[in-house]
Design a protein around this motif. Structure first.
Motif, mmCIF file in Angstrom:
data_model
loop_
_atom_site.group_PDB
_atom_site.id
_atom_site.type_symbol
_atom_site.label_atom_id
_atom_site.label_comp_id
_atom_site.label_asym_id
_atom_site.label_seq_id
_atom_site.Cartn_x
_atom_site.Cartn_y
_atom_site.Cartn_z
ATOM 1 N N MET A 46 0.847 -1.141 -0.078
ATOM 2 C CA MET A 46 -0.252 0.158 -0.013
ATOM 3 C C MET A 46 1.109 1.115 -0.308
ATOM 4 S SD MET A 46 -3.269 1.570 2.177
ATOM 5 C CE MET A 46 -4.354 0.846 1.695
ATOM 6 N N TYR A 85 0.415 -2.514 6.730
ATOM 7 C CA TYR A 85 -0.080 -0.906 6.444
ATOM 8 C C TYR A 85 -0.602 -0.140 7.796
ATOM 9 C CZ TYR A 85 -4.535 -2.952 4.968
ATOM 10 O OH TYR A 85 -5.868 -2.876 4.560
ATOM 11 N N ALA A 86 -1.992 -1.144 8.581
ATOM 12 C CA ALA A 86 -2.967 -0.470 9.417
ATOM 13 C C ALA A 86 -2.184 0.838 9.770
ATOM 14 C CB ALA A 86 -3.587 -1.792 10.251
ATOM 15 N N THR A 90 -3.714 4.368 9.728
ATOM 16 C CA THR A 90 -4.639 5.244 11.002
ATOM 17 C C THR A 90 -4.095 6.187 11.033
ATOM 18 O OG1 THR A 90 -5.857 3.320 11.499
ATOM 19 C CG2 THR A 90 -5.914 5.203 13.544
ATOM 20 N N ASP A 113 -7.516 -3.475 -4.006
ATOM 21 C CA ASP A 113 -7.141 -3.563 -2.263
ATOM 22 C C ASP A 113 -7.135 -2.341 -2.038
ATOM 23 O OD1 ASP A 113 -4.809 -3.093 -3.414
ATOM 24 O OD2 ASP A 113 -3.610 -4.717 -2.810
ATOM 25 N N PHE A 114 -6.177 -1.048 -2.487
ATOM 26 C CA PHE A 114 -5.664 0.482 -1.679
ATOM 27 C C PHE A 114 -7.194 0.349 -1.489
ATOM 28 C CE2 PHE A 114 -1.202 0.462 -3.790
ATOM 29 C CZ PHE A 114 -1.048 -0.549 -3.670
ATOM 30 N N LEU A 116 -10.343 -0.587 -2.004
ATOM 31 C CA LEU A 116 -11.175 -1.168 -0.568
ATOM 32 C C LEU A 116 -10.834 -0.824 0.622
ATOM 33 C CD1 LEU A 116 -11.981 -4.002 -2.907
ATOM 34 C CD2 LEU A 116 -13.816 -2.222 -2.353
ATOM 35 N N ASN A 117 -9.346 -0.657 0.652
ATOM 36 C CA ASN A 117 -8.594 -1.092 2.379
ATOM 37 C C ASN A 117 -8.682 0.551 2.993
ATOM 38 O OD1 ASN A 117 -8.647 -3.610 2.731
ATOM 39 N ND2 ASN A 117 -6.291 -3.416 1.743
ATOM 40 N N LEU A 118 -8.724 0.964 2.323
ATOM 41 C CA LEU A 118 -9.094 2.626 2.506
ATOM 42 C C LEU A 118 -10.563 3.211 2.799
ATOM 43 C CD1 LEU A 118 -8.073 6.076 2.686
ATOM 44 C CD2 LEU A 118 -8.411 6.058 0.442
ATOM 45 N N THR A 120 -12.586 0.681 3.449
ATOM 46 C CA THR A 120 -13.250 -0.043 5.135
ATOM 47 C C THR A 120 -12.508 1.082 6.385
ATOM 48 O OG1 THR A 120 -12.540 -2.214 4.050
ATOM 49 C CG2 THR A 120 -12.844 -1.931 5.855
ATOM 50 N N ALA A 121 -11.865 1.954 6.156
ATOM 51 C CA ALA A 121 -11.319 2.261 7.605
ATOM 52 C C ALA A 121 -12.058 4.037 7.542
ATOM 53 C CB ALA A 121 -8.994 3.268 6.915
#
Length: 364
Positions: A46, A85-86, A90, A113-114, A116-118, A120-121
């Motif tokens: 990421m 990366y979490a 954050t 995935d970048f 979707l993960n963003l 989600t946050a």
């Protein structure tokens, strides 16, 4: 001296405010290239540039941090493979994003995935793409960008001449493409693509250049482009080995008329689809509408294909400084194709064509 990055960030933030965008997230690629004149290495780790109303920062893989630091002083939130990366994500969001993110503008070219993960946050956030943030700024070229595009157009003009010089009975499409590549390289440009399509192959708009041997009577589509100093060229011309058929001459004249109609229609304030319609109407009225199978043009800048798209579905309002192709075509299966392509920059009084090379059929 104007700080170009600071100026672009200021304009981007004004655009965000106008569009109600709380956060812009860009992955390694053309958008960051436009902003920083550099982009980090793209891989599965990421890496995001986050831009909020007041702050901006990178989420940066530690593996790449030292190399990227040579190109920018933007703050990094680094993460190592061993940790993930979490935490970096954050921390970066706490620094950059407003307390409540209602709308985030995502780089449409970033890894899924970048994105979707963003998201989600950012629970509850809606998303749009960069047509509401970076996109409109990139569409309006600055003078230094124009100069680079003009330089590349003139290199491509001479590459077209190199193609014409190479075309004769007995050589292959690939031989012609090689002559084009050699010219680009000699001019310090990197070859980007070549479509060399003889007669029946020219009826495929995106023909893959092949070992098809050229012969007397062939008509050849030559669509080529290269990159120099970060900007590209894109031009299509036609070459014939000997005098072409009357049918070919008729079709070539119709395509030329379509180019002229689109050039006449392209003015600031005109909707992109009206330019497409101007070209398409000429071809349809001549009875060849079903054989014009693609949009009339595409934007050109850092990328060979970028907004604005000159298509029947595009509601983009054209404006001064926009750069795009005008490239109608007619493709008759099993016979030949004709495409003529210009790159233009839109001025207050209409389009300026970047190429100096005539669109006339070259007969060798």
């Amino acid at each position: 001296m104007v700080d170009k990055v600071a100026d672009k960030l200021a304009r981007l933030r004004a655009q965000m405010a106008n569009e109600g965008v709380d956060l812009v997230a860009l992955g390694p690629g053309a958008h960051i290239q436009w902003l920083l004149d550099y982009h980090p290495y793209p891989d599965e780790r990421m890496c995001l540039l986050l831009i909020g109303p007041n702050h901006h920062a990178f989420i940066m893989p530690a593996l790449n941090a030292d190399a990227v630091r040579e190109h920018t002083d933007i703050e990094f939130f680094t993460w190592a493979d061993a940790d993930g990366y979490a935490d970096a994500l954050t921390a970066a969001l706490q620094k950059v994003a407003p307390e409540k993110v209602n709308l985030v503008s995502l780089d449409e070219t970033m890894r899924a995935d970048f994105a979707l993960n963003l998201l989600t946050a950012l629970p509850g956030a809606k998303h749009c793409f960069t047509e509401r943030s970076v996109g409109p700024l990139r569409m309006r070229k600055e003078h230094d960008e124009y100069l680079l595009l003009k330089m590349n157009a003139l290199i491509a003009d001479d590459a077209q001449q190199a193609a014409a010089n190479a075309i004769k009975p007995g050589v292959t499409e690939n031989d012609v493409a090689e002559a084009v590549k050699n010219h680009f390289i000699a001019e310090g440009a990197k070859p980007a693509f070549d479509i060399v399509g003889a007669s029946e192959n020219g009826a495929f708009p995106h023909h893959h250049t092949s070992d098809r041997v050229l012969k007397q009577g062939d008509t050849i589509v030559v669509d080529i482009g290269g990159f120099k100093q970060g900007y590209p060229s894109d031009i299509t011309r036609m070459v014939s080995i000997g005098e072409p058929s009357e049918e070919y001459k008729k079709v070539h004249a119709i395509v030329e008329a379509a180019v002229q109609a689109a050039l006449k229609a392209a003015k600031p304030g005109v909707i992109a689809k009206q330019v497409d319609d101007a070209a398409r109407s000429v071809i349809a009225e001549a009875g060849y509408g079903e054989f014009f199978t693609h949009r009339a043009g595409h934007g050109l800048g850092i990328e060979i294909h970028e907004p604005p798209y000159i298509s029947a579905s595009s509601d983009v309002v054209l404006d001064e400084g926009m750069v795009f192709s005008i490239e109608p075509g007619i493709y008759l299966p099993g016979k030949f194709g004709v495409r003529l392509e210009e790159i233009v920059i839109l001025r207050a009084d209409g389009p300026e064509v970047l190429s100096d090379r005539p669109r006339d059929l070259v007969i060798v």
